[in-house]
Enzyme design. Structure first.
Site, PDB file in Angstrom:
ATOM      1  N   ASP A  73     -48.153  11.249  73.440  1.00 35.77           N
ATOM      2  CA  ASP A  73     -48.891  10.022  73.697  1.00 35.77           C
ATOM      3  C   ASP A  73     -50.025  10.364  74.666  1.00 35.77           C
ATOM      4  OD1 ASP A  73     -49.641   7.395  74.639  1.00 35.77           O
ATOM      5  OD2 ASP A  73     -47.723   6.699  73.831  1.00 35.77           O
ATOM      6  N   SER A  90     -66.611   0.981  66.222  1.00 37.25           N
ATOM      7  CA  SER A  90     -66.472   0.153  65.025  1.00 37.25           C
ATOM      8  C   SER A  90     -67.632  -0.828  64.910  1.00 37.25           C
ATOM      9  CB  SER A  90     -65.160  -0.626  65.164  1.00 37.25           C
ATOM     10  OG  SER A  90     -65.075  -1.638  64.204  1.00 37.25           O
ATOM     11  N   TYR A  96     -59.047  -6.143  70.348  1.00 38.23           N
ATOM     12  CA  TYR A  96     -59.357  -4.851  69.718  1.00 38.23           C
ATOM     13  C   TYR A  96     -60.853  -4.546  69.873  1.00 38.23           C
ATOM     14  CZ  TYR A  96     -60.569  -1.406  66.213  1.00 38.23           C
ATOM     15  OH  TYR A  96     -61.109  -0.303  65.592  1.00 38.23           O
ATOM     16  N   LYS A 116     -62.934  -1.481  72.086  1.00 36.40           N
ATOM     17  CA  LYS A 116     -63.941  -0.528  71.592  1.00 36.40           C
ATOM     18  C   LYS A 116     -65.222  -0.625  72.436  1.00 36.40           C
ATOM     19  CE  LYS A 116     -61.555   1.422  68.578  1.00 36.40           C
ATOM     20  NZ  LYS A 116     -61.235   2.823  68.670  1.00 36.40           N
ATOM     21  N   ASN A 147     -56.107  -4.885  55.760  1.00 37.84           N
ATOM     22  CA  ASN A 147     -57.437  -4.636  55.198  1.00 37.84           C
ATOM     23  C   ASN A 147     -57.418  -4.757  53.671  1.00 37.84           C
ATOM     24  OD1 ASN A 147     -57.500  -2.395  57.791  1.00 37.84           O
ATOM     25  ND2 ASN A 147     -59.044  -3.978  57.649  1.00 37.84           N
ATOM     26  N   ASP A 159     -63.581 -14.046  60.383  1.00 33.01           N
ATOM     27  CA  ASP A 159     -64.360 -13.233  59.445  1.00 33.01           C
ATOM     28  C   ASP A 159     -65.832 -13.647  59.425  1.00 33.01           C
ATOM     29  OD1 ASP A 159     -62.395 -11.537  58.593  1.00 33.01           O
ATOM     30  OD2 ASP A 159     -62.038 -12.537  56.679  1.00 33.01           O
TER      31      ASP A 159
HETATM   32  P1  NAD Z   1     -54.753   5.134  62.234  1.00 38.35           P
HETATM   33  O1  NAD Z   1     -53.842   4.154  62.869  1.00 38.35           O
HETATM   34  O2  NAD Z   1     -54.434   5.600  60.857  1.00 38.35           O
HETATM   35  O3  NAD Z   1     -54.895   6.422  63.176  1.00 38.35           O
HETATM   36  C1  NAD Z   1     -54.782   6.363  64.566  1.00 38.35           C
HETATM   37  C2  NAD Z   1     -53.828   7.459  64.989  1.00 38.35           C
HETATM   38  O4  NAD Z   1     -53.716   7.443  66.411  1.00 38.35           O
HETATM   39  C3  NAD Z   1     -52.409   7.268  64.423  1.00 38.35           C
HETATM   40  O5  NAD Z   1     -51.969   8.482  63.847  1.00 38.35           O
HETATM   41  C4  NAD Z   1     -51.574   6.899  65.647  1.00 38.35           C
HETATM   42  O6  NAD Z   1     -50.246   7.365  65.533  1.00 38.35           O
HETATM   43  C5  NAD Z   1     -52.357   7.572  66.760  1.00 38.35           C
HETATM   44  N1  NAD Z   1     -52.201   6.960  68.087  1.00 38.35           N
HETATM   45  C6  NAD Z   1     -52.362   5.660  68.428  1.00 38.35           C
HETATM   46  N2  NAD Z   1     -52.167   5.506  69.747  1.00 38.35           N
HETATM   47  C7  NAD Z   1     -51.870   6.731  70.259  1.00 38.35           C
HETATM   48  C8  NAD Z   1     -51.564   7.220  71.548  1.00 38.35           C
HETATM   49  N3  NAD Z   1     -51.490   6.414  72.607  1.00 38.35           N
HETATM   50  N4  NAD Z   1     -51.332   8.542  71.709  1.00 38.35           N
HETATM   51  C9  NAD Z   1     -51.387   9.381  70.641  1.00 38.35           C
HETATM   52  N5  NAD Z   1     -51.658   8.980  69.392  1.00 38.35           N
HETATM   53  C10 NAD Z   1     -51.902   7.662  69.205  1.00 38.35           C
HETATM   54  O7  NAD Z   1     -56.226   4.536  62.287  1.00 38.35           O
HETATM   55  P2  NAD Z   1     -57.551   5.014  61.569  1.00 38.35           P
HETATM   56  O8  NAD Z   1     -57.892   4.014  60.528  1.00 38.35           O
HETATM   57  O9  NAD Z   1     -57.467   6.439  61.217  1.00 38.35           O
HETATM   58  O10 NAD Z   1     -58.591   4.798  62.757  1.00 38.35           O
HETATM   59  C11 NAD Z   1     -58.962   5.853  63.618  1.00 38.35           C
HETATM   60  C12 NAD Z   1     -59.902   5.327  64.667  1.00 38.35           C
HETATM   61  O11 NAD Z   1     -61.029   4.727  64.038  1.00 38.35           O
HETATM   62  C13 NAD Z   1     -59.306   4.247  65.575  1.00 38.35           C
HETATM   63  O12 NAD Z   1     -59.793   4.451  66.874  1.00 38.35           O
HETATM   64  C14 NAD Z   1     -59.846   2.964  64.992  1.00 38.35           C
HETATM   65  O13 NAD Z   1     -59.934   1.953  65.974  1.00 38.35           O
HETATM   66  C15 NAD Z   1     -61.221   3.408  64.532  1.00 38.35           C
HETATM   67  N6  NAD Z   1     -61.761   2.583  63.439  1.00 38.35           N
HETATM   68  C16 NAD Z   1     -61.027   2.405  62.306  1.00 38.35           C
HETATM   69  C17 NAD Z   1     -61.530   1.608  61.281  1.00 38.35           C
HETATM   70  C18 NAD Z   1     -60.721   1.331  60.043  1.00 38.35           C
HETATM   71  O14 NAD Z   1     -60.996   0.332  59.378  1.00 38.35           O
HETATM   72  N7  NAD Z   1     -59.749   2.167  59.683  1.00 38.35           N
HETATM   73  C19 NAD Z   1     -62.806   1.034  61.405  1.00 38.35           C
HETATM   74  C20 NAD Z   1     -63.538   1.268  62.573  1.00 38.35           C
HETATM   75  C21 NAD Z   1     -62.998   2.047  63.597  1.00 38.35           C
HETATM   76  C1  WQD Z   2     -62.922  -7.008  54.180  1.00 44.00           C
HETATM   77  C2  WQD Z   2     -63.263  -8.268  53.377  1.00 44.00           C
HETATM   78  C3  WQD Z   2     -62.084 -10.219  54.153  1.00 44.00           C
HETATM   79  C4  WQD Z   2     -58.088  -8.720  53.086  1.00 44.00           C
HETATM   80  C5  WQD Z   2     -61.813  -4.906  59.708  1.00 44.00           C
HETATM   81  C6  WQD Z   2     -61.929  -4.972  61.209  1.00 44.00           C
HETATM   82  C7  WQD Z   2     -63.021  -4.057  61.684  1.00 44.00           C
HETATM   83  C8  WQD Z   2     -62.828  -2.642  61.153  1.00 44.00           C
HETATM   84  C9  WQD Z   2     -62.628  -2.633  59.673  1.00 44.00           C
HETATM   85  C10 WQD Z   2     -61.572  -1.380  62.755  1.00 44.00           C
HETATM   86  C11 WQD Z   2     -63.436  -9.514  54.245  1.00 44.00           C
HETATM   87  C12 WQD Z   2     -61.640  -9.858  52.758  1.00 44.00           C
HETATM   88  C13 WQD Z   2     -59.448  -8.877  53.305  1.00 44.00           C
HETATM   89  C14 WQD Z   2     -57.466  -9.506  52.082  1.00 44.00           C
HETATM   90  C15 WQD Z   2     -59.584 -10.520  51.584  1.00 44.00           C
HETATM   91  N1  WQD Z   2     -61.645  -2.036  61.687  1.00 44.00           N
HETATM   92  N2  WQD Z   2     -60.179  -9.756  52.563  1.00 44.00           N
HETATM   93  N3  WQD Z   2     -58.235 -10.377  51.378  1.00 44.00           N
HETATM   94  O1  WQD Z   2     -62.440  -7.647  58.306  1.00 44.00           O
HETATM   95  O2  WQD Z   2     -64.481  -6.398  57.445  1.00 44.00           O
HETATM   96  O3  WQD Z   2     -63.036  -5.338  59.137  1.00 44.00           O
HETATM   97  O4  WQD Z   2     -61.578  -3.549  59.315  1.00 44.00           O
HETATM   98  O5  WQD Z   2     -62.426  -1.190  63.580  1.00 44.00           O
HETATM   99  O6  WQD Z   2     -62.973  -4.088  63.068  1.00 44.00           O
HETATM  100  O7  WQD Z   2     -62.216  -6.313  61.581  1.00 44.00           O
HETATM  101  O8  WQD Z   2     -62.186  -5.583  56.836  1.00 44.00           O
HETATM  102  O9  WQD Z   2     -60.781  -4.976  54.927  1.00 44.00           O
HETATM  103  O10 WQD Z   2     -59.941  -6.702  56.556  1.00 44.00           O
HETATM  104  O11 WQD Z   2     -61.826  -7.284  55.038  1.00 44.00           O
HETATM  105  O12 WQD Z   2     -60.214 -11.319  50.921  1.00 44.00           O
HETATM  106  O13 WQD Z   2     -56.228  -9.429  51.858  1.00 44.00           O
HETATM  107  O14 WQD Z   2     -62.142  -8.562  52.534  1.00 44.00           O
HETATM  108  O15 WQD Z   2     -62.165 -11.611  54.308  1.00 44.00           O
HETATM  109  O16 WQD Z   2     -64.433 -10.303  53.626  1.00 44.00           O
HETATM  110  P1  WQD Z   2     -63.078  -6.371  57.943  1.00 44.00           P
HETATM  111  P2  WQD Z   2     -61.088  -6.094  55.846  1.00 44.00           P
END
Ligand code: NAD
Ligand code: WQD
Length: 340
Positions: free
Chosen positions: A60, A126, A150, A154, A200, A297
């Site tokens: 962690d 993000s 969240y 960020k 998502n 949203d």
């Molecule tokens: P994910 O949850 O698949 O990956 C995050 C990883 O971090 C996981 O493997 C989890 O076990 C690990 N983790 C969490 N807290 C921890 C801690 N305290 N110590 C050690 N490990 C820890 O998520 P992801 O989709 O791969 O996202 C990666 C990064 O990108 C995140 O910072 C997320 O906020 C950012 N992000 C993701 C998205 C998205 O939609 N997936 C969009 C924008 C930004």
């Molecule tokens: C996409 C579109 C929903 C689910 C989120 C976080 C953002 C970033 C990416 C981390 C939207 C619609 C969704 C469903 C639907 N993550 N939807 N039915 O909300 O754009 O972004 O993930 O940083 O911070 O807010 O992504 O994939 O949830 O939604 O109709 O079951 O799909 O309303 O228009 P979003 P999403």
């Protein structure tokens, strides 16, 4: 000489794809992950794809002593910091967990980096930091805000990195604002494996396609968009991982800089577009139901990608059909994700 990159959260969705790219581009990789939202099986999949088993610490990042040991025992050139909790709705329910994990975890990491003189950092931010953008495409000069813990976590971590650079301008920082990452590795053995009901869109659709869920809930069809459903900038996870390789290269060559850039495609697709593209990928018409809007949203969000192109030479290669085809390949080969 080979660079050594520490990847926090390297077993997660985006982290694991980036680890593959880093190895393929000749870096040594060390992963720190507590597996809070990922599976140990990811390491085997990385080895199958690359032929290399990355050094892994099940740790962690809040464990200061454990993390210090990693820095004391390895010569690290750069850190890519993915580790965080990422579920927007859950962050509203559990703000302290989110602030503690995402902000305190980041502070501990940055303190240890400073102590061990590791000053290259790529941070996963993000598009959520743009809040409800007034116009599209969204560029990096747009005002930032957050509507949930969240998003704040960020935005605050971005600010911490900016302040750190002001205090110590040998800190070289890339803040990457991802739009909507989707898709999976071309091999079909690495992909997104959400725990519980997916929040998502794409992972939810893929569970409908595999038969775990009956239909897609479309959150609103009365937005001011071409078909009334929400429009987003979906970006293939392989394009995203490539963005990290380019950002890291930029940092190595531009010491003492702070780069803040979007990573998207510059194109928006509606919820219905995604369902249709996925239906083509899996070969059957996927069912959906129109539901009320989801709180918080926005109608439309897509990136202006000019800055990413000008600074790091980033341009997304994959289109929506590629994203859905690759997601389906992963989902159909691994109906239960990484579980055997
Ligand atoms: P994910 O949850 O698949 O990956 C995050 C990883 O971090 C996981 O493997 C989890 O076990 C690990 N983790 C969490 N807290 C921890 C801690 N305290 N110590 C050690 N490990 C820890 O998520 P992801 O989709 O791969 O996202 C990666 C990064 O990108 C995140 O910072 C997320 O906020 C950012 N992000 C993701 C998205 C998205 O939609 N997936 C969009 C924008 C930004
Ligand atoms: C996409 C579109 C929903 C689910 C989120 C976080 C953002 C970033 C990416 C981390 C939207 C619609 C969704 C469903 C639907 N993550 N939807 N039915 O909300 O754009 O972004 O993930 O940083 O911070 O807010 O992504 O994939 O949830 O939604 O109709 O079951 O799909 O309303 O228009 P979003 P999403």
């Amino acid at each position: 000489m080979k660079k050594t990159v520490l990847v926090t959260g390297g077993c997660g969705y985006i982290g694991s794809h980036t680890v593959v790219d880093l190895i393929n581009h000749g870096s040594n990789v060390i992963i720190v992950d507590n597996l809070a939202n990922s599976s140990i099986e990811v390491l085997n999949r990385i080895k199958i794809i690359t032929g290399v088993m990355p050094l892994f610490y099940k740790l962690d990042i809040l464990d200061r002593e454990g993390l210090e040991d990693v820095f004391a025992n390895n010569k690290i050139d750069a850190v890519i910091h993915f580790a965080a909790f990422k579920a927007v709705g859950e962050s509203v329910e559990k703000p302290l967990d989110y602030y503690y994990n995402n902000i305190s975890g980041s502070i501990i990491l940055f303190q240890i980096m400073q102590k061990y003189n590791v000053k290259n950092i790529v941070f996963s931010s993000s598009s959520t930091v743009y809040g409800n953008p007034k116009t599209v495409p969204v560029d990096e000069s747009f005002p930032t805000s957050a509507t949930n813990p969240y998003g704040w976590s960020k935005l605050i971590t971005e600010q911490i990195l900016r302040d750190l650079h002001v205090a110590d301008n040998s800190f070289t920082v890339a803040i990457l604002r991802y739009f909507n990452p989707v898709g999976a590795h071309k091999s079909g053995i690495l992909g997104e494996d959400p725990k519980g009901i997916p929040n998502n869109l794409m992972p939810y659709i893929s569970q409908v396609a595999i038969g775990t869920r009956e239909y897609v809930n479309v959150f609103g069809n009365d937005y001011d968009t071409y078909d009334g459903t929400g429009v987003r900038d979906y970006i293939h996870v392989l394009d995203l991982s490539n963005g990290h390789i380019l950002a890291l290269d930029y940092l190595y060559k531009n010491q003492g800089q702070v780069l803040i850039t979007n990573l998207g495609t510059g194109r928006g697709y509606s919820v219905i577009d995604v369902i249709k593209s996925y239906s083509r990928a899996c070969g059957r018409e996927l069912l959906y139901k129109i539901c009320p809007r989801r709180a918080g949203d926005v109608a439309v969000s897509y990136a202006n990608c000019d800055h990413a192109y000008k600074t790091i030479g980033f341009k997304a290669q994959y289109n929506l059909d590629d994203m859905c085809n690759d997601s389906w390949k992963w989902q159909s080969n691994n109906p239960n994700g990484y579980e055997k």
